[in-house]
Write a protein that holds these residues in place. Structure first.
Motif, PDB file in Angstrom:
ATOM      1  N   ASN A 178      50.905  -5.473  -0.609  1.00 24.43           N
ATOM      2  CA  ASN A 178      52.062  -4.632  -0.866  1.00 24.43           C
ATOM      3  C   ASN A 178      51.817  -3.616  -1.972  1.00 24.43           C
ATOM      4  OD1 ASN A 178      55.013  -4.128  -0.739  1.00 24.43           O
ATOM      5  ND2 ASN A 178      54.847  -4.764  -2.845  1.00 24.43           N
ATOM      6  N   ALA A 179      50.745  -3.745  -2.704  1.00 16.81           N
ATOM      7  CA  ALA A 179      50.510  -2.930  -3.892  1.00 16.81           C
ATOM      8  C   ALA A 179      50.200  -1.464  -3.574  1.00 16.81           C
ATOM      9  CB  ALA A 179      49.377  -3.532  -4.719  1.00 16.81           C
ATOM     10  N   TRP A 180      50.145  -1.121  -2.326  1.00 19.62           N
ATOM     11  CA  TRP A 180      49.769   0.231  -1.952  1.00 19.62           C
ATOM     12  C   TRP A 180      50.999   1.115  -1.828  1.00 19.62           C
ATOM     13  CZ3 TRP A 180      48.018   3.342   2.576  1.00 19.62           C
ATOM     14  CH2 TRP A 180      46.879   4.079   2.276  1.00 19.62           C
ATOM     15  N   VAL A 181      51.098   2.130  -2.667  1.00 19.45           N
ATOM     16  CA  VAL A 181      52.169   3.120  -2.615  1.00 19.45           C
ATOM     17  C   VAL A 181      51.504   4.485  -2.613  1.00 19.45           C
ATOM     18  CG1 VAL A 181      54.167   4.104  -3.807  1.00 19.45           C
ATOM     19  CG2 VAL A 181      53.763   1.632  -3.878  1.00 19.45           C
ATOM     20  N   VAL A 182      51.884   5.317  -1.676  1.00 20.78           N
ATOM     21  CA  VAL A 182      51.350   6.671  -1.617  1.00 20.78           C
ATOM     22  C   VAL A 182      52.366   7.609  -2.262  1.00 20.78           C
ATOM     23  CG1 VAL A 182      50.684   8.570  -0.093  1.00 20.78           C
ATOM     24  CG2 VAL A 182      49.983   6.235   0.450  1.00 20.78           C
ATOM     25  N   GLY A 223      57.291   5.303   6.214  1.00 18.50           N
ATOM     26  CA  GLY A 223      56.733   4.734   4.999  1.00 18.50           C
ATOM     27  C   GLY A 223      55.221   4.864   4.992  1.00 18.50           C
ATOM     28  N   VAL A 224      54.597   4.218   4.033  1.00 21.94           N
ATOM     29  CA  VAL A 224      53.150   4.276   3.876  1.00 21.94           C
ATOM     30  C   VAL A 224      52.445   3.706   5.110  1.00 21.94           C
ATOM     31  CG1 VAL A 224      52.918   2.072   2.665  1.00 21.94           C
ATOM     32  CG2 VAL A 224      51.275   3.888   2.235  1.00 21.94           C
ATOM     33  N   ASP A 225      53.106   2.804   5.827  1.00 26.33           N
ATOM     34  CA  ASP A 225      52.515   2.178   7.016  1.00 26.33           C
ATOM     35  C   ASP A 225      52.798   2.948   8.306  1.00 26.33           C
ATOM     36  OD1 ASP A 225      55.221   1.663   7.162  1.00 26.33           O
ATOM     37  OD2 ASP A 225      55.008  -0.480   6.784  1.00 26.33           O
ATOM     38  N   ALA A 226      53.512   4.075   8.216  1.00 29.01           N
ATOM     39  CA  ALA A 226      53.850   4.932   9.362  1.00 29.01           C
ATOM     40  C   ALA A 226      54.669   4.189  10.424  1.00 29.01           C
ATOM     41  CB  ALA A 226      52.601   5.560   9.970  1.00 29.01           C
ATOM     42  N   GLY A 283      57.544   8.007  -3.845  1.00 32.51           N
ATOM     43  CA  GLY A 283      56.589   6.975  -3.455  1.00 32.51           C
ATOM     44  C   GLY A 283      56.897   6.475  -2.061  1.00 32.51           C
ATOM     45  N   LEU A 284      55.908   6.507  -1.196  1.00 32.30           N
ATOM     46  CA  LEU A 284      56.071   5.960   0.144  1.00 32.30           C
ATOM     47  C   LEU A 284      55.668   4.496   0.102  1.00 32.30           C
ATOM     48  CD1 LEU A 284      54.573   8.819   2.347  1.00 32.30           C
ATOM     49  CD2 LEU A 284      56.947   8.451   1.665  1.00 32.30           C
ATOM     50  N   ILE A 285      56.612   3.630   0.438  1.00 27.48           N
ATOM     51  CA  ILE A 285      56.362   2.200   0.405  1.00 27.48           C
ATOM     52  C   ILE A 285      56.370   1.646   1.824  1.00 27.48           C
ATOM     53  CG2 ILE A 285      57.262   1.878  -1.922  1.00 27.48           C
ATOM     54  CD1 ILE A 285      59.897   0.985  -0.719  1.00 27.48           C
ATOM     55  N   ALA A 286      56.022   0.395   1.954  1.00 29.79           N
ATOM     56  CA  ALA A 286      55.943  -0.243   3.263  1.00 29.79           C
ATOM     57  C   ALA A 286      57.339  -0.397   3.871  1.00 29.79           C
ATOM     58  CB  ALA A 286      55.276  -1.608   3.139  1.00 29.79           C
ATOM     59  N   THR A 287      57.393  -0.317   5.177  1.00 34.01           N
ATOM     60  CA  THR A 287      58.662  -0.387   5.901  1.00 34.01           C
ATOM     61  C   THR A 287      59.377  -1.700   5.659  1.00 34.01           C
ATOM     62  OG1 THR A 287      57.851   1.144   7.561  1.00 34.01           O
ATOM     63  CG2 THR A 287      59.703  -0.251   8.199  1.00 34.01           C
ATOM     64  N   TYR A 288      58.658  -2.804   5.597  1.00 37.05           N
ATOM     65  CA  TYR A 288      59.353  -4.076   5.412  1.00 37.05           C
ATOM     66  C   TYR A 288      60.058  -4.142   4.055  1.00 37.05           C
ATOM     67  CZ  TYR A 288      55.769  -6.282   2.410  1.00 37.05           C
ATOM     68  OH  TYR A 288      54.938  -6.616   1.376  1.00 37.05           O
TER      69      TYR A 288
END
Length: 189
Positions: free
Chosen positions: A84-88, A47-50, A103-108
């Motif tokens: 959480n608003a960050w999507v790549v 995800g966006v957080d790798a 869209g890459l979102i956070a893993t959680y």
């Protein structure tokens, strides 16, 4: 092109949302988090957080419980944290040419989605309508073939037949979220 389609530069107004208590799923538990993490393939994309979702299983029970508490709090309030608003957005090549955005979102969030997958599937099945052609086994190609078969049958039996097929190209990119939220509330989602 994508920036124009997504109205880049315009202020995004997050719609307010208060969950309906009657539609509330049971609270998440650590075992649900664990099961969701285990359901991801070893080679799943990051995800966006790798963070690989299975790596959450290496956290202590207390840390996984804290994640569970965070997700339950998010569901209770109906509000995602600001971080959480960050999507790549990554543009992947399509086999027939062009690019497809993902869209890459956070893993959680990915874990939460897996935790709630069955609850959503149950709601979806309870709200299935024959006239809505979306969901399992109801792709656009099948819809077109079914309408063609009905038209052929009408022709052979001298019956009148008419149909309107709408191709909602880029629909999800163009619908303001407040409209989606209003429809979700109306249908008890």
């Amino acid at each position: 092109t994508w920036a124009k389609l997504w109205a880049e530069g315009f202020e995004y107004l997050l719609p307010s949302f208060q969950p309906d208590p009657s539609c509330k799923p049971p609270p998440l538990q650590v075992w649900m988090i664990d099961a969701a993490c285990k359901s991801f393939p070893q080679e799943t994309g990051l995800g966006v957080d790798a963070i690989q979702p299975r790596s959450i299983l290496r956290l202590s029970l207390e840390a996984r419980q804290a994640l569970c508490d965070l997700l339950n709090s998010i569901e209770e309030t109906g509000t995602w944290p600001d971080f959480n608003a960050w999507v790549v957005i990554v543009l992947l090549p399509k086999t027939d040419g062009g690019l497809r955005p993902i869209g890459l979102i956070a893993t959680y969030i990915r874990i939460w989605m897996r935790c709630r997958r069955q609850h959503i599937a149950t709601w979806r099945a309870a709200n299935q309508r024959d006239y809505l052609f979306g969901g399992k086994g109801k792709g656009a190609q099948r819809a077109a073939w079914m309408q063609a078969a009905r038209a052929e049958t009408a022709k052979l039996t001298n019956d009148a037949y008419g149909v309107a097929l709408l191709d909602l190209v880029k629909a999800f990119e163009k619908i303001p979220h407040q409209h989606i939220l209003a429809a979700a509330k109306k249908h008890g989602y």
